[in-house]
Design a protein around this motif. Structure first.
Motif, PDB file in Angstrom:
ATOM      1  N   LYS A   5      54.209  95.002  17.514  1.00  0.00           N
ATOM      2  CA  LYS A   5      54.251  95.648  16.199  1.00  0.00           C
ATOM      3  C   LYS A   5      54.218  94.597  15.095  1.00  0.00           C
ATOM      4  CE  LYS A   5      56.941  99.819  17.116  1.00  0.00           C
ATOM      5  NZ  LYS A   5      58.238 100.479  16.964  1.00  0.00           N
ATOM      6  N   TYR A   6      55.041  93.571  15.270  1.00  0.00           N
ATOM      7  CA  TYR A   6      55.089  92.502  14.274  1.00  0.00           C
ATOM      8  C   TYR A   6      53.727  91.827  14.143  1.00  0.00           C
ATOM      9  CZ  TYR A   6      55.862  87.886  12.307  1.00  0.00           C
ATOM     10  OH  TYR A   6      55.754  86.747  11.547  1.00  0.00           O
ATOM     11  N   GLU A   7      53.131  91.514  15.264  1.00  0.00           N
ATOM     12  CA  GLU A   7      51.867  90.772  15.225  1.00  0.00           C
ATOM     13  C   GLU A   7      50.757  91.604  14.588  1.00  0.00           C
ATOM     14  OE1 GLU A   7      51.185  89.100  19.131  1.00  0.00           O
ATOM     15  OE2 GLU A   7      52.926  87.765  18.943  1.00  0.00           O
ATOM     16  N   GLU A   8      50.739  92.902  14.886  1.00  0.00           N
ATOM     17  CA  GLU A   8      49.738  93.773  14.278  1.00  0.00           C
ATOM     18  C   GLU A   8      49.994  93.911  12.773  1.00  0.00           C
ATOM     19  OE1 GLU A   8      46.956  94.820  15.105  1.00  0.00           O
ATOM     20  OE2 GLU A   8      46.501  96.607  13.912  1.00  0.00           O
ATOM     21  N   ALA A   9      51.266  93.931  12.396  1.00  0.00           N
ATOM     22  CA  ALA A   9      51.588  94.038  10.966  1.00  0.00           C
ATOM     23  C   ALA A   9      51.128  92.793  10.222  1.00  0.00           C
ATOM     24  CB  ALA A   9      53.086  94.258  10.773  1.00  0.00           C
TER      25      ALA A   9
END
Lengths: 673, 673
Positions: free
Chosen positions: B67-71
């Motif tokens: 989630k963090y990386e996609e954000a």
């Protein structure tokens, strides 16, 4: 469990040193005796100490799919251990279902977002135990208890949850082939929500409209195989899957299910109640009220769960509040424990009292249910409607209070309460869900209100009332005059009764007035807000009344020191209740501003006393650290060490530099913007 | 956006056909003019239509790390587009910050759990713009606006959030080396919570206790480099990471930060206010109140956000309620749209009214802030304390109402509301967080209450009062007699004012009584519950008062049909408010049971009128489908199709049989138990 392993925070130790009653005695009450406590501890340790469960892994970091897979893995570990334990202990299949029931908290610690097999031993097994004839029992029960098949209960559809009479799935009987054909004639007829249905089980009890001899005979239950026993592939005509991400219960594997000409043999219709002859002749059941009992007992469990969730949340919030220091009351002094702020006491103390009173209520309902079931067995169903109304009403009131209280506890922990590691969010998700499942709360309140209105009419016409609503007579007897207030515990009860009766009267009058222009149904709908308020107030009447009765009994049976704590708790509950419902009370009770001021002062006195006992009470709820699973609420109170240790386990912290720096961030920073 | 692409559900179309006012006219009001609406739509489309964002991917299924990386990936796509747009439009850096501000909803649709760079252009850039001298501006601002460095604002610590005076991080100045040495002397002194801090940014403004010439000079801001510009590795002495999983905002990358002898050059202390000479001499700021303005404006934004979240949640709940059919009111009729159940109207309609009144409040505060800031520039700070108290009070009241209303909306959607695809859970997480951040609500109310008590004392001593609290005079003037009730809108306002003044009096009296045995500080703490209640009531007074004033103005400027809708909305807000606060009102206002019954009847009449307008109002909030992002709340109302389509995208449904069947389930089913 870890109680003796780490050094307790000195602020917390200081609090415990001051406890003025026997905590163990309270624990024994909460769990129903020293033997039960011992059993609970044994079971907890038996499961939670197992390294195969890999409870060190914080599943909240996983993807949705990985969460499900880990939940399946852990559940199978648990079930194997459970069978081992059960085999060692001996016992029947029915005992097994009971062990499962007592395992709920332990199971919650193992799969915090729900168990993908939970319905197999509950609704699936129970329905087959209760709704089949002997032949069907012989065929299915051994396979169920040996887990050769795994099942769930499929009732709710995309288009219908509350009003199940209008479910759309059809089961059409053909006497020639002696088969039912199941179909989902519309998109809204798809089954939707059944737990464990998505990818886990291979069987389900499917509720469908039975068609035979060209007529619809209403909703009947059928056992349907959904997936191949060897490959687990969906059988022909079965459209099945997961319904997707949810607010909570992410690993329960709630599913959807559509049928296209799926054949089910004659013998798979559950025929304890309604019967279908092989030629297609339908035979109505003798008594349609037989299912009340199961619904009631499920709701009683929900009240116990609500009590336990509040107990858990208040344990976390209180322990944190005894360790956290912030904002000096006097700017020249050191920062106090935040519990010293009266607003913090007001957030947490009444919650603790609610947990205790809800537990009393659940105990009372369990006994009442047993006695009414025994009456039912002798053919006397007179008290069934009251029990049903009571369970509806209290399901709604207790789960609503539960969600509100747990959320207040989370907010009382400030920013740190917003961390998953605080543990309060998981509790809240379960609490708020309980407001909807097993009967949506507004629907529950309206059902309870119907009983109140019926009783009110009965009372007006000089009929007789069941015990729990006799206070309606008092209201009618006062003939519009207000109840006189006194601030004794029974005075408070009478005030809440007057408010409940008053609101019932307002709803009743509203319906009567409206009936002049509208049908009774339309009039009842228009009175909906009053009806739900009346039912809610009735719920509080029951809680306080039962709280008084049960706690009086408890006080006679415990040591004087603990008795004082129970008295304090009961008064806390009562005074908090009347102050929160003062707007309803004041309309029907002669209560002055001075009376209210006195109640507010009384609350402060009660807080002062409870300030010393509170930690003893929450310790007495006896949630071990793996069950409480909270950085803020562990027994040792080492809040800050727990927080940083939990943070260091974040998957993002397993490397200094995240790959997105080189992939996206650095090129962006170096580019010409 | 997708308004014209799909066929609208016929039940919903039928509702829209009946709308009796100009929806576009309402939209233009809500966004501040037709030009602003056009701009909004342009910006939304500019970003949300970009295929590179891959918005089809439902990030709620990802792991925490993914989630963090996609954000991060999406944010970089957005920032690149933003720079392109900005370069095309021209404009200054300050304009850029404003564009960012207007992008909040679009950003929310792109990263529903928060933006890992959000503090760079807000708190980081703003603080450097506002708290630096010219030399520092010249050094830092170009690098910030070119994103050569990325920064955040690090204030809160593990041990201190609310009471920042006691932050523990130290910055010790050495005039010989002309450097500060930063240290985290305790575990509780670790910075904890700053957004974007964990792994994203490489700089931070760090708030620390300044020590110079052997003395502590209180909290000062320092620009500190945390990570290497090339490698992004933490610099020596920096212990930094992610604080772990949270209830919401999972991709904001909140971090922790500890210092061990970290050197910071002299020029990195921000010196607009306090100054430190190179020799270590500390010079106090002239005026300590300069920061009020920023805090106020942040809280005004929070009120707009609260209004928008309520608007979004009620849009979803209302559209669903116009499509969902359940439970016949009359058993012989077809199931009605659930909005026909009066209890459902009671859950949703008052929420819509709140969104409108909160928006009025935010508009009013924006104007008030501007006018008071202009006064401030001429040296007149007289109205600052009232503005500060007002912003505290309304931040608390509006975010609390926001969370409650959004949760009621979710519950009003029954089981389906519990699905992530319903979109209500994401709204709730943001709403409930807002109760804690930027000033915990109880703390906010207590600050506002301090102003009320001061004003009450002032009024008793015949002093002068600022406009918003003049109603305290009326209360004192009545000398214990109750306010007479009338059910006009101004009568309701006077009743709420009487309740607020009455509760202020009770709190004041409580403190006065207690002062005989206790210090004023202890007495004030003991009155905490009354103080928060008084502040809360004061907040409602302000909302209603401003609502009346603003809506009167609006009505003069819009078409008569829309004017009627606004009148209806204002009355809904007022009557709902007084019925909810009746317990407080009744203690200080002469209001009879008949008056209350009249108000309840009035509510029913208001509901009846609003039944037709409601869909027009929520359509008028003009949330496009990608922004509303809800299976239940899309413009077309094709709820069931949306639900099943969303479910089919669940990662679990990408294969018939999950691997856990072969790994764990099948061996278990085939084993001998």
């Amino acid at each position: 469990m870890s109680k003796n392993l780490s050094i307790v925070n000195k602020d917390l130790k200081e609090e415990r040193d001051k406890i003025n009653f026997n905590v163990e005695e309270f624990t024994n009450w909460f769990y129903g005796g020293a033997e039960k406590v011992k059993e609970k501890k044994y079971i907890e340790n038996y499961f939670l100490s197992d390294k195969d469960l890999n409870l060190e892994l914080d599943t909240s970091y996983l993807s949705y799919k990985d969460k499900y897979e880990e939940a399946v893995r852990r559940s199978i570990v648990v079930y194997k251990k459970l069978y081992k334990l059960h085999n060692e202990m001996g016992g029947t299949h029915e005992d097994f279902v009971k062990i499962m029931e007592n395992l709920r908290f332990t199971m919650g610690a193992i799969n915090p977002e729900g168990n993908p097999f939970v319905l197999h031993f509950s609704m699936f097994a129970l329905t087959i135990m209760n709704m089949t004839n002997d032949e069907q029992k012989a065929e299915w029960l051994p396979r169920i208890f040996n887990c050769n098949i795994l099942g769930t209960y499929a009732q709710t559809e995309l288009g219908h949850g509350t009003y199940i009479q209008r479910l759309e799935t059809t089961a059409t009987y053909d006497p020639k082939t002696k088969e039912f054909t199941l179909n989902s004639p519309t998109l809204t007829s798809y089954k939707w929500w059944p737990g464990n249905l998505g990818h886990t089980v291979d069987h389900a009890i499917v509720m469908a409209q039975l068609y035979s001899q060209g007529k619809c005979h209403g909703i009947q239950p059928f056992i349907v195989q959904l997936r191949d026993s060897e490959t687990h592939k969906p059988l022909p005509g079965i459209d099945i899957g997961d319904i997707g991400n949810k607010v909570g219960f992410q690993t329960v594997n709630n599913g959807f299910l559509g049928f296209k000409n799926v054949k089910v043999p004659y013998k798979n219709m559950l025929m304890k109640n309604s019967k279908l002859l092989e030629d297609g002749t339908f035979i109505k059941p003798k008594n349609a009220k037989l299912n009340y009992g199961t619904m009631v007992i499920i709701r009683v469990h929900m009240i116990i769960d609500a009590a336990c969730r509040i107990a858990k949340a208040t344990t976390i919030a209180l322990r944190y509040s005894l360790v956290r220091r912030q904002s000096p009351i006097n700017p020249n002094e050191i920062e106090p424990k935040i519990i010293e702020h009266i607003t913090q006491q007001n957030k947490i103390f009444p919650g603790i009292a609610k947990a205790v009173v809800f537990k009393c209520m659940a105990d009372y309902l369990t006994k009442l249910h047993l006695s009414i079931t025994q009456e039912g067995n002798t053919g006397n169903l007179a008290r069934m409607p009251e029990l049903h109304a009571l369970s509806c009403c209290l399901k709604a009131v207790c789960t609503n209070e539960d969600a509100k209280t747990v959320e207040v506890c989370r907010l009382s922990c400030g920013g740190h309460g917003f961390l998953r590691s605080a543990g309060l969010d998981d509790v809240y998700r379960n609490s708020t869900a309980a407001q909807t499942y097993e009967g949506e709360n507004t629907v529950m309140l309206l059902q309870a209100a119907r009983f109140l209105i019926k009783s009110f009419n009965e009372a007006r016409n000089g009929g007789s009332l069941t015990e729990g609503v006799k206070y309606l007579f008092d209201f009618i007897g006062r003939n519009g005059k207000r109840e006189i207030f006194d601030n004794s515990i029974n005075g408070i009860l009478r005030a809440i009764q007057a408010a409940a009766a008053g609101r019932t009267y307002i709803a009743w009058k509203h319906i009567e007035d409206d009936k002049r222009h509208n049908s009774i149904e339309v009039a009842t709908n228009l009175a909906g807000v009053h009806l739900t308020k009346a039912a809610e107030l009735h719920g509080y009447v029951c809680l306080l009344q039962v709280g008084i009765e049960e706690i009086e009994k408890i006080i006679r049976n415990v040591s004087p020191a603990l008795g004082l704590v129970f008295k304090n708790i009961l008064e806390l509950f009562a005074v908090d209740l009347i102050l929160n419902k003062i707007g309803d009370v004041i309309q029907h009770v002669d209560i002055s501003n001075e009376d209210i001021e006195k109640l507010e002062k009384q609350m402060e006195t009660l807080f002062k006393f409870f300030r010393t006992s509170a930690i003893g009470v929450v310790d007495g709820f006896d949630f071990s650290d793996p069950i409480i699973d909270s950085t803020l609420g562990s027994y040792d109170g080492n809040v800050y060490e727990n927080l940083i240790n939990a943070a260091r386990k974040s998957p993002l912290n397993q490397e200094d530099v995240n790959r997105t720096f080189h992939l996206y961030i650095k090129p962006f920073m170096k580019s010409n913007l």
